[in-house]
Design a protein around this motif. Sequence first.
Motif, PDB file in Angstrom:
ATOM      1  N   GLN A 146       0.837  -1.206   0.000  1.00 34.03           N
ATOM      2  CA  GLN A 146       0.000   0.000   0.000  1.00 34.03           C
ATOM      3  C   GLN A 146       0.873   1.258   0.000  1.00 34.03           C
ATOM      4  O   GLN A 146       0.593   2.208  -0.719  1.00 34.03           O
ATOM      5  CB  GLN A 146      -0.934   0.016   1.217  1.00 34.03           C
ATOM      6  N   PHE A 147       1.940   1.251   0.791  1.00 35.58           N
ATOM      7  CA  PHE A 147       2.848   2.397   0.846  1.00 35.58           C
ATOM      8  C   PHE A 147       3.574   2.558  -0.488  1.00 35.58           C
ATOM      9  O   PHE A 147       3.680   3.666  -1.021  1.00 35.58           O
ATOM     10  CB  PHE A 147       3.844   2.241   2.002  1.00 35.58           C
ATOM     11  N   GLU A 148       4.084   1.468  -1.021  1.00 37.83           N
ATOM     12  CA  GLU A 148       4.812   1.497  -2.297  1.00 37.83           C
ATOM     13  C   GLU A 148       3.933   2.065  -3.422  1.00 37.83           C
ATOM     14  O   GLU A 148       4.369   2.902  -4.204  1.00 37.83           O
ATOM     15  CB  GLU A 148       5.303   0.091  -2.656  1.00 37.83           C
ATOM     16  N   ASN A 167       4.421   5.674  -6.189  1.00 40.74           N
ATOM     17  CA  ASN A 167       3.928   5.452  -7.556  1.00 40.74           C
ATOM     18  C   ASN A 167       4.170   4.033  -8.048  1.00 40.74           C
ATOM     19  O   ASN A 167       4.410   3.810  -9.232  1.00 40.74           O
ATOM     20  CB  ASN A 167       4.542   6.456  -8.545  1.00 40.74           C
ATOM     21  N   GLY A 168       4.083   3.079  -7.149  1.00 34.86           N
ATOM     22  CA  GLY A 168       4.303   1.687  -7.502  1.00 34.86           C
ATOM     23  C   GLY A 168       3.095   1.053  -8.178  1.00 34.86           C
ATOM     24  O   GLY A 168       2.038   1.672  -8.319  1.00 34.86           O
ATOM     25  N   THR A 169       3.281  -0.185  -8.588  1.00 39.43           N
ATOM     26  CA  THR A 169       2.207  -0.964  -9.212  1.00 39.43           C
ATOM     27  C   THR A 169       2.277  -2.383  -8.661  1.00 39.43           C
ATOM     28  O   THR A 169       3.359  -2.968  -8.596  1.00 39.43           O
ATOM     29  CB  THR A 169       2.362  -1.013 -10.747  1.00 39.43           C
ATOM     30  N   GLU A 170       1.132  -2.898  -8.267  1.00 36.68           N
ATOM     31  CA  GLU A 170       1.092  -4.282  -7.789  1.00 36.68           C
ATOM     32  C   GLU A 170       0.982  -5.230  -8.978  1.00 36.68           C
ATOM     33  O   GLU A 170       0.710  -4.816 -10.095  1.00 36.68           O
ATOM     34  CB  GLU A 170      -0.090  -4.463  -6.834  1.00 36.68           C
ATOM     35  N   VAL A 202      -3.552   8.514 -12.560  1.00 37.76           N
ATOM     36  CA  VAL A 202      -4.687   8.949 -11.748  1.00 37.76           C
ATOM     37  C   VAL A 202      -4.236   8.988 -10.295  1.00 37.76           C
ATOM     38  O   VAL A 202      -3.646   8.024  -9.795  1.00 37.76           O
ATOM     39  CB  VAL A 202      -5.890   7.983 -11.905  1.00 37.76           C
ATOM     40  N   ARG A 203      -4.514  10.133  -9.635  1.00 35.30           N
ATOM     41  CA  ARG A 203      -4.182  10.317  -8.224  1.00 35.30           C
ATOM     42  C   ARG A 203      -5.424  10.784  -7.487  1.00 35.30           C
ATOM     43  O   ARG A 203      -6.298  11.416  -8.067  1.00 35.30           O
ATOM     44  CB  ARG A 203      -3.064  11.354  -8.050  1.00 35.30           C
ATOM     45  N   HIS A 242      -1.096   7.914  -5.350  1.00 39.56           N
ATOM     46  CA  HIS A 242      -1.078   7.305  -6.680  1.00 39.56           C
ATOM     47  C   HIS A 242      -2.106   6.178  -6.663  1.00 39.56           C
ATOM     48  O   HIS A 242      -2.090   5.322  -5.782  1.00 39.56           O
ATOM     49  CB  HIS A 242       0.309   6.747  -7.002  1.00 39.56           C
ATOM     50  N   LEU A 243      -3.017   6.190  -7.644  1.00 40.35           N
ATOM     51  CA  LEU A 243      -4.062   5.160  -7.726  1.00 40.35           C
ATOM     52  C   LEU A 243      -3.802   4.175  -8.850  1.00 40.35           C
ATOM     53  O   LEU A 243      -3.985   2.982  -8.697  1.00 40.35           O
ATOM     54  CB  LEU A 243      -5.426   5.819  -7.938  1.00 40.35           C
TER      55      LEU A 243
END
Length: 144
Positions: A16-18, A23-26, A91-92, A99-100
């Motif tokens: 969640q933090f990343e 601006n990370g992506t799972e 998208v934020r 970052h979403l």
Amino acid sequence: MAENKEELKKRLTPIQFEVTQKNGTERPFQNEYWDLMEEGLYIDIVSGEPLFSSKEKFESNCGWPSFTKPLKEEKVTEHLDTTMGMRRTEVRSKNADSHLGHVFPDGPPPEGMRYCINSAALKFIPKDKLEEEGYGEFRSLFED
């Protein structure tokens, strides 16, 4: 008052933090909500701001939750993202600046948009828990 990064790091999971702060992506198809089709509200994991509804969620086969539009356009911001050698629209969340994910113009009609959002940026509130979680004003979205 907004939480600082250290407070967020303690409250959020590492992914969640990343995602929200770096601006990370799972990973696709390996996240909590990619295939959830239950009725309810999706809120910003950082601020609790309602962002998306299951009414606009659709199966896009991309491996992340996808929505045709946000609950309220003014609750998200869009920014040019040229990372990873691509031109995309990031998208934020407006209030928390989380970052979403990204939005693409390949969604279903009538909007034609696909808001491809990381599960880690969201918390799902099922429609039968809206009142107890403090989101009772959104109950009418799910009444026929």
